[in-house]
Design a protein around this motif. Sequence first.
Motif, short mmCIF file in Angstrom:
data_model
loop_
_atom_site.label_atom_id
_atom_site.label_comp_id
_atom_site.label_asym_id
_atom_site.label_seq_id
_atom_site.Cartn_x
_atom_site.Cartn_y
_atom_site.Cartn_z
N ALA A 31 0.85 -1.19 0.00
CA ALA A 31 0.00 0.00 0.00
C ALA A 31 0.89 1.24 0.00
CB ALA A 31 -0.91 0.01 1.22
N PRO A 32 0.85 2.05 -1.06
CA PRO A 32 1.75 3.21 -1.17
C PRO A 32 1.32 4.37 -0.29
CG PRO A 32 0.23 3.19 -3.01
CD PRO A 32 -0.04 1.93 -2.22
N ALA A 33 2.23 5.33 -0.15
CA ALA A 33 1.94 6.53 0.62
C ALA A 33 2.46 7.76 -0.12
CB ALA A 33 2.62 6.45 1.98
N PRO A 34 1.59 8.77 -0.33
CA PRO A 34 0.15 8.69 -0.08
C PRO A 34 -0.51 7.85 -1.17
CG PRO A 34 0.66 10.78 -1.13
CD PRO A 34 1.99 10.09 -0.88
N GLY A 35 -1.65 7.31 -0.86
CA GLY A 35 -2.36 6.51 -1.84
C GLY A 35 -3.50 5.75 -1.21
N LEU A 36 -4.37 5.24 -2.07
CA LEU A 36 -5.55 4.51 -1.64
C LEU A 36 -5.48 3.09 -2.19
CD1 LEU A 36 -8.39 4.51 -0.32
CD2 LEU A 36 -9.28 5.31 -2.50
N THR A 37 -5.60 2.12 -1.28
CA THR A 37 -5.56 0.71 -1.66
C THR A 37 -6.83 0.04 -1.15
OG1 THR A 37 -3.15 0.70 -1.48
CG2 THR A 37 -4.26 -1.44 -1.47
N GLY A 199 -6.02 12.60 -8.30
CA GLY A 199 -6.04 11.93 -9.59
C GLY A 199 -5.22 10.66 -9.64
N LEU A 200 -4.53 10.29 -8.55
CA LEU A 200 -3.77 9.05 -8.54
C LEU A 200 -4.73 7.86 -8.59
CD1 LEU A 200 -1.14 9.83 -5.74
CD2 LEU A 200 -0.76 9.84 -8.21
N ALA A 201 -4.32 6.84 -9.29
CA ALA A 201 -5.17 5.66 -9.40
C ALA A 201 -5.27 4.94 -8.06
CB ALA A 201 -4.62 4.71 -10.45
N ALA A 202 -6.47 4.46 -7.75
CA ALA A 202 -6.66 3.62 -6.57
C ALA A 202 -6.22 2.21 -6.92
CB ALA A 202 -8.11 3.64 -6.13
N LEU A 203 -5.47 1.59 -6.03
CA LEU A 203 -5.01 0.22 -6.24
C LEU A 203 -6.00 -0.77 -5.65
CD1 LEU A 203 -1.20 0.56 -5.38
CD2 LEU A 203 -2.32 0.76 -7.61
N ALA A 204 -6.03 -1.95 -6.21
CA ALA A 204 -6.96 -2.97 -5.73
C ALA A 204 -6.26 -4.31 -5.62
CB ALA A 204 -8.16 -3.09 -6.65
N TYR A 205 -6.61 -5.03 -4.55
CA TYR A 205 -6.20 -6.42 -4.38
C TYR A 205 -7.48 -7.20 -4.13
CZ TYR A 205 -1.32 -5.02 -3.80
OH TYR A 205 -0.06 -4.52 -4.00
N GLU A 206 -7.74 -8.18 -4.97
CA GLU A 206 -8.91 -9.03 -4.77
C GLU A 206 -8.46 -10.35 -4.15
OE1 GLU A 206 -12.68 -10.96 -7.24
OE2 GLU A 206 -11.19 -9.74 -8.29
N LEU A 207 -9.08 -10.69 -3.04
CA LEU A 207 -8.73 -11.93 -2.34
C LEU A 207 -9.84 -12.95 -2.48
CD1 LEU A 207 -7.21 -9.49 -0.66
CD2 LEU A 207 -6.70 -11.35 0.89
#
Length: 236
Positions: A31-37, A199-207
Amino acid sequence: MSPARPSSLELRAARVRYGPLEALHGVSIAAPAPGLTVLLGRNGSGRTTALRALAGTVPLSGGAVVWDGTDVTRLAAYERARRGLCFVPDRQAVFGSLTVRENLDLAHAGGDVAPALAAYPELRPLLARRAGTLSGGEQRMLALSRALLSRAPVVLADEPTQGMSPAVASRTYELLGDLDACVVVAEQRPPPGLRGRAGLAALAYELRRGEVVFRGELAELGRPPDGGVRPSPAPG
């Protein structure tokens, strides 16, 4: 007090056991900083366990939790909180015996709760109410308001919009996306309109069943490289 510098957070080959059952099978999340995961998955997929492992409320049986390059696997949850990690669990996220105002005051020693009430004006007429008497959606607003006031460099939230109206949920996603922090949320499905900060892309992890089956940008979910429709996960 100025906000702390955002901090990146990782799970590296994390394993978590509940008795004889293994809930996470070597899960790695960055999970990056700053950023949305966003951690996505159905009930039993391991998304909440992964979030709790980051927060330190469940121990790892293997792997590591890494905070800005430092292994914090053995650091207790309260120590991670002291260092600036704010965890909003899906249940019991507020102090029920305290009033709404007292809950907010705990998050900001200076007593300036204006930012919280600007984010959620619905809380203003409830300031004198005991938090335990609020509806589920109101408690979520209060819990997230405390996270906003804390200016934490890391914010983890499990199903943050549970019980909220669509309009308040949309506002909440905007607030989370705009935070200058490492933000990780766990959801059952992709939240509509969720975007990253500036405008940064939100990252996703699907479990699924304790393993990561997709990692990438949230916008890529449901859209395979050939432009068709990405198949839905199998039941269970």
